[in-house]
Design a protein around this motif. Sequence first.
Motif, mmCIF file in Angstrom:
data_model
loop_
_atom_site.group_PDB
_atom_site.id
_atom_site.type_symbol
_atom_site.label_atom_id
_atom_site.label_comp_id
_atom_site.label_asym_id
_atom_site.label_seq_id
_atom_site.Cartn_x
_atom_site.Cartn_y
_atom_site.Cartn_z
ATOM 1 N N ALA A 52 0.873 -1.279 -0.140
ATOM 2 C CA ALA A 52 0.040 0.153 0.103
ATOM 3 C C ALA A 52 0.965 1.268 -0.010
ATOM 4 O O ALA A 52 0.482 2.235 -0.650
ATOM 5 N N PRO A 53 1.747 1.414 0.852
ATOM 6 C CA PRO A 53 2.694 2.474 0.760
ATOM 7 C C PRO A 53 3.135 3.007 -0.449
ATOM 8 O O PRO A 53 3.286 4.150 -0.881
ATOM 9 N N SER A 54 3.450 2.139 -1.457
ATOM 10 C CA SER A 54 4.174 2.688 -2.607
ATOM 11 C C SER A 54 2.911 2.280 -3.667
ATOM 12 O O SER A 54 3.372 2.296 -5.074
ATOM 13 N N ALA A 55 1.852 2.004 -3.217
ATOM 14 C CA ALA A 55 0.413 1.423 -4.161
ATOM 15 C C ALA A 55 0.981 0.497 -5.540
ATOM 16 O O ALA A 55 0.565 0.763 -6.524
ATOM 17 N N ARG A 56 1.862 -0.535 -4.994
ATOM 18 C CA ARG A 56 2.188 -1.498 -5.887
ATOM 19 C C ARG A 56 1.634 -2.869 -5.639
ATOM 20 O O ARG A 56 1.041 -3.103 -4.452
ATOM 21 N N SER A 57 1.289 -3.507 -6.828
ATOM 22 C CA SER A 57 0.519 -4.816 -6.555
ATOM 23 C C SER A 57 1.135 -6.012 -7.454
ATOM 24 O O SER A 57 1.651 -5.383 -8.661
#
Lengths: 167, 756
Positions: free
Chosen positions: B181-186
Amino acid sequence: MLSLSINGQSYPVDVPDDMPLLWVLRDVIGLTGTKFGCGIAQCGACTVHLDGQPVRSCVLPVGSLGNRAITTIEAIGNTPAGQKIQQAWLEVDVVQCGYCQSGQIMSATALLQRTPNPTDADIDAAMAGNICRCATYVRIRAAIKQAATGKAEILQTMVSAPAGAAS
Amino acid sequence: MSTTSRTPSDGDVVDLSRRHALQSGGLAIAFLWLGGTGPVSAMINARRQPGDAAAAMADGNPTFAPNAFIRVDTTGAVRLVMPSVEMGQGIYTGCSMLLAEELGVGLDQITVEHSPPSDELYGIPALGGQITGGSTSTRATWQVLREAGAVARTLLVTAAAAQWKVDPSTCTVDRGEIHHAPSARSVGFGEVATAAAKLPMPDKVQLTDPKDFKLLGKPMRRVDSPDKIKGATQFGIDVRVPGMKVATVVSCPTLGGKVSTVDDKAARAIPGVIDVLRIDDAVAVVGEHFWAAKQGVQALNVTWDYGPNATLDTQQLRDALADSAHNGQSIVASDTGAKPSGTLVQSEYQSPMLAHATMEPMNATVWVTADKCEIWTGTQVPMRAAEEGARITGLPIDKVVVHNQYLGGGFGRRLETDWVQQAVAFAKQVSYPVKVIWTREEDIHRDIVRPMYHDLISAVVDANGQPVWYGYRTSGGSVLARFAPGAMDKNGMDSDAVECVVEIPYDIPHNKVEWIRHNMPQGLVVGWWRGVGSTHNLFVVESFMDELAHRANKDPLEYRRALLGKSPRALAVLNLAAEKIGWGGQPLPARTARGISLGEPFGSHVCAIVEAEVTPQGEVRLRRVVVALDCGIAVNASSIEAQVQGGVLFGLSAALYNGITVKNGGFEQTNFNNYRSLRINEAPIVEVHRVINGEPPGGLGEVGTAIAAPALTNAIFAATGVRLYTLPVDRNRLVQNSDALKSVASASVPEGRDVA
């Protein structure tokens, strides 16, 4: 050579006239959804529809069928009643081992086709020929009512993940 | 009896080097001797096992296979290999929920698969091998499969975190995707599967706190339903192999008899018949299809050597068993000291042999070639099936391939391998694959039946009618001695024989429990039947408790309550069932009454109350059943309800209708016309109410069956005053008076008509 009309398709089969429809379906044509349970029309696992009527295919000689329409579990979902029944079976989560359920669904569909709002007595009369050794009867009864009324009968807290995935 | 399978405190970090001990009742308890010894240490485990690589290779070498249960490929598709087999009990759904909860996928995102034979990878420690039985599956996998899912999730998250150069603890997992979540990566599982596969096993994993469970404990729909309602599920009997022929068999009419001569001329003349094969005790006709094979069998002219049981009948069996019960040398399971003084009350009960009558008759497809034996069947014991294939063909075990299938019912019947052995013995005589299907008649005729039992139960009661001592002498054949001889106690005791008797919920200070082993004649093989020893013993114990209550002029509910001071979980289910049925409320119609049974089988706590009506003609009508259950923490709340409903009705069906009898050396019953099964018009609503708690899971698949019969017979007693000391229910004893029979005969039969 006989020609059988099964699920809207014509199947030429070279089998003896006295061969029960069950074994023609399973061993000759390869439609194995219809099950063998007793061989003497006692358990209902082999139930198919003949011109819309539920019959026990384990004692039904193919030579007697002519071009009457045979419907099996593989195609019952194409009928409105069959579709409703199968959907209710999923929603109520009827099955356990599942072996008898083809026959149960064929009998229940025939019931719904002739009696859209069956009573408990109607259900007893129509379904008493189908044995379920897992004894899923409580949910079978609920699913038939749910298919008829569209109202959730029991297990209203049941969920799928995600919702509706069981359709 | 208590359940003590260990569970770490909720949400704990689990040290993966720790072993899990399953201590439990039923079939499982007999196998506790294995605990801590060689075979167990190598059974189901969340960690990578030595055999994993070979299993994964045979399974198409999936990209990510961190243990024996989980396979993820580069597309992210998740396959779960099921350690137990699916015979209706819903374990594929339960196991999927355990794995999916911790792995972080939805049930709709996974494909379930049957496991290949392997005691090492899929063995249940409590059973000493890859065996689905004894209501052990959930208890044995509850911890291991959650850990297996957590191991896989940990590795996948670690791989993603390394790729992103972030702390793994800042990542979350949802529906097969890893999020930061902190870097909005998935990233999807598939994209990190290759990297995850290269990582070392974690030493420890974090399990989800039960309060955060997304799946576990919820009522989930079964993963196997969508195919089953379309007739698309492949059971053993549905297997089709190219070039396959179909056979059916006839075996000797007597138990233990042999084939003498076979005249197959007429059979071979039937169109479609291909071969006639014989083994020691049976003849098979092979055809292009089952019908030709069946016609062929009917045309056979076989002479039999009827063997030593040629004149055997039920009465001889019963007499010999009764003699053992009264006079046989016993093995003592429990003796807490001298019998106190007081009034001695004694009763004698008998239980019949029972067939399983699974809806899918026994069948196996076998293809034996010079260097391979392939077996397709539905079995509760895949490894044993493979071993039998090797033994009979003489091939090494690694040349035997067992393709397990969905089981059309098990109930203990498919813990055996006799039909597989027979099919291999026939198949090795021919070059083509052959599917051997038993007719229903053969299926019942060759059932490996539940043993018959003869029991003497007694109690010393005080001036208030309260028991201060109980005695139990049970006599019957031992299933365990044949099935797993190493699991018998050193003194020759079969722990299954006294299950639910040595330890009872009631606070009765002293007891003496004995078993008298009584071997059936050679050829009459006895086997496991749903509920095993508990089903039989609870019928006797709970009928007798009812007798004691009535003898003391006490309400059967109050009588039990007073004895449950030390069993709070039993008391809770008793109270719950009584409340839900409205015990002691509105008066019931004439010859209508309720019966209670209470027990703690398979590590669960259960009370059943049956409400039944007995017609003046002696017919029994089931009106309503209420069950209260404490099976500890729930995996699938829907399955729990379904298993209890089905299990209770399975038990009531047998209690009402079933007993295998012997005449002229063979079983008399042949098919569902004379081995009757409960039908929907006879089936009452079965309400299931649960005591909710976080205790370790108890067994479930057999619990309803084990508790059913005494609730019925106690209801019948309350309705009629007739105590049933034998099963199945004898309607002749329940006729109100002879006039009742006359009235129904005249009402239903037109004058002058022959009613033979």
